[in-house]
Design a protein around this motif. Structure first.
Motif, PDB file in Angstrom:
ATOM      1  N   PRO A 129      16.947  -5.956  19.559  1.00  0.00           N
ATOM      2  CA  PRO A 129      17.990  -5.646  20.550  1.00  0.00           C
ATOM      3  C   PRO A 129      19.400  -5.628  19.989  1.00  0.00           C
ATOM      4  O   PRO A 129      20.215  -4.787  20.367  1.00  0.00           O
ATOM      5  CB  PRO A 129      17.811  -6.757  21.594  1.00  0.00           C
ATOM      6  N   ALA A 189      22.429  -0.761  32.969  1.00  0.00           N
ATOM      7  CA  ALA A 189      21.280  -1.595  32.601  1.00  0.00           C
ATOM      8  C   ALA A 189      20.007  -1.075  33.254  1.00  0.00           C
ATOM      9  O   ALA A 189      19.982  -0.732  34.432  1.00  0.00           O
ATOM     10  CB  ALA A 189      21.536  -3.033  33.010  1.00  0.00           C
ATOM     11  N   ASN A 192      17.562  -4.351  34.981  1.00  0.00           N
ATOM     12  CA  ASN A 192      18.387  -5.554  34.800  1.00  0.00           C
ATOM     13  C   ASN A 192      18.464  -6.046  33.356  1.00  0.00           C
ATOM     14  O   ASN A 192      18.930  -7.159  33.103  1.00  0.00           O
ATOM     15  CB  ASN A 192      17.873  -6.696  35.693  1.00  0.00           C
ATOM     16  N   ASP A 193      18.040  -5.215  32.418  1.00  0.00           N
ATOM     17  CA  ASP A 193      18.177  -5.551  31.002  1.00  0.00           C
ATOM     18  C   ASP A 193      19.427  -4.834  30.488  1.00  0.00           C
ATOM     19  O   ASP A 193      19.455  -3.603  30.431  1.00  0.00           O
ATOM     20  CB  ASP A 193      16.949  -5.082  30.223  1.00  0.00           C
ATOM     21  N   ARG A 196      18.934  -2.118  27.578  1.00  0.00           N
ATOM     22  CA  ARG A 196      17.958  -1.023  27.692  1.00  0.00           C
ATOM     23  C   ARG A 196      18.546   0.041  28.615  1.00  0.00           C
ATOM     24  O   ARG A 196      19.108  -0.276  29.668  1.00  0.00           O
ATOM     25  CB  ARG A 196      16.620  -1.509  28.250  1.00  0.00           C
TER      26      ARG A 196
END
Length: 288
Positions: A129, A189, A192-193, A196
């Motif tokens: 990430p 997002a 909710n990431d 990503r």
């Protein structure tokens, strides 16, 4: 101190100050410069026209010299952020799918094509990430937020299309740095990431949203009642390739040489101009 300035260099100095004086610094036909308030003791300008190196110039320029500045004028920052699929890849164009590294973007003049199975953050985000483009971008934006002045508001617009299908503006202008950092993390997002993303590069829609925000929901007055200086910051890793109506511009009518590889998506000249039915192509629409 003796300073010799050409008209171009003088203009650069004046523009670099970024503010206006209530009274002008005047540039006469002989490039004689006067300043209000006065120059610091010992400072002087030698008119460039007197050196014989350039022709005289005329005009008036307004400037607030650094020695006269007492308070920086607040700036309202509107960030227009690409949250498309490619932002989930690393900077070399790789993603990870089914535990295997895949070349999700291959750049001209390479002859190899990208993996058609790549779909950004949906299932092909790069395995590390902290090496994804969106991670680096958001951390840089957070660092920038830390450096804002106490009266500098910000608002963020994230744009993408396709699976995530959104052009979303943050709820409003804010000077609260904690709130702004959360806005940066939330922008674009996927599920909710914050690191990503998915979708195509709907840049023209993103800039259209910025125009609407500035026209209909501008930042409020500064604490002393002045208007803010407004800065729009546009951040992307891609060439716009989506029309304002959300459809893709394959551009084969003007770039038939890119029917196979590399695609017209990689070439700005294929995204400029207008179509036969007078639609602005994506990059032209972004500029417009």
């Amino acid at each position: 101190m003796r300073v010799i300035l050409s008209a171009a260099a003088l203009l650069g100095v004046l523009l670099a100050t970024g503010a206006l004086l209530p009274q002008p610094v005047s540039v006469a036909s002989t490039i004689q410069l006067t300043a209000t308030p006065p120059l610091p003791s010992g400072a002087a300008f030698v008119p460039m026209a007197q050196t014989g190196l350039m022709k005289p110039a005329t005009g008036s320029i307004f400037v607030q010299p650094r020695w006269a500045a007492t308070e920086r004028r607040p700036v309202a920052y509107l960030v227009v952020l690409d949250a498309g699929a490619a932002m989930s890849y690393n900077f070399a164009g790789y993603g990870t799918r089914n535990d295997a590294d895949r070349r999700c973007e291959a750049y001209p003049p390479e002859t190899s094509t990208s993996d058609p199975g790549c779909d950004g953050g949906v299932s092909s985000a790069w395995k590390v990430p902290s090496e994804r483009r969106v991670y680096v971008l958001k951390q840089a934006l957070i660092t920038f937020i830390d450096q804002l002045g106490p009266n500098d508001p910000m608002r963020i617009i994230a744009f993408a299309g396709g699976l995530s299908g959104h052009v979303a503006a943050s709820s409003g202008w804010s000077t609260d740095k904690a709130v702004l950092k959360q806005m940066a993390l939330d922008a674009g997002a996927l599920e909710n990431d914050p690191y990503r993303t998915s979708g195509a590069t709907t840049a023209a829609e993103g800039m259209q949203a910025a125009r609407t925000v500035l026209a209909e929901s501008p930042p409020p007055a500064t604490p002393n009642g002045e208007a803010y200086r407004t800065q729009v910051i546009y951040i992307t890793d891609s060439i716009p390739n989506i029309f304002l109506d959300g459809t893709h511009n394959d551009a084969l009518d003007i770039c038939p040489q890119h029917a196979i590889w590399p695609p017209a998506d990689y070439y700005p000249e294929c995204q400029l101009g207008s179509t036969a039915d007078q639609r602005l192509r994506p990059l032209a629409a972004l500029i417009d």
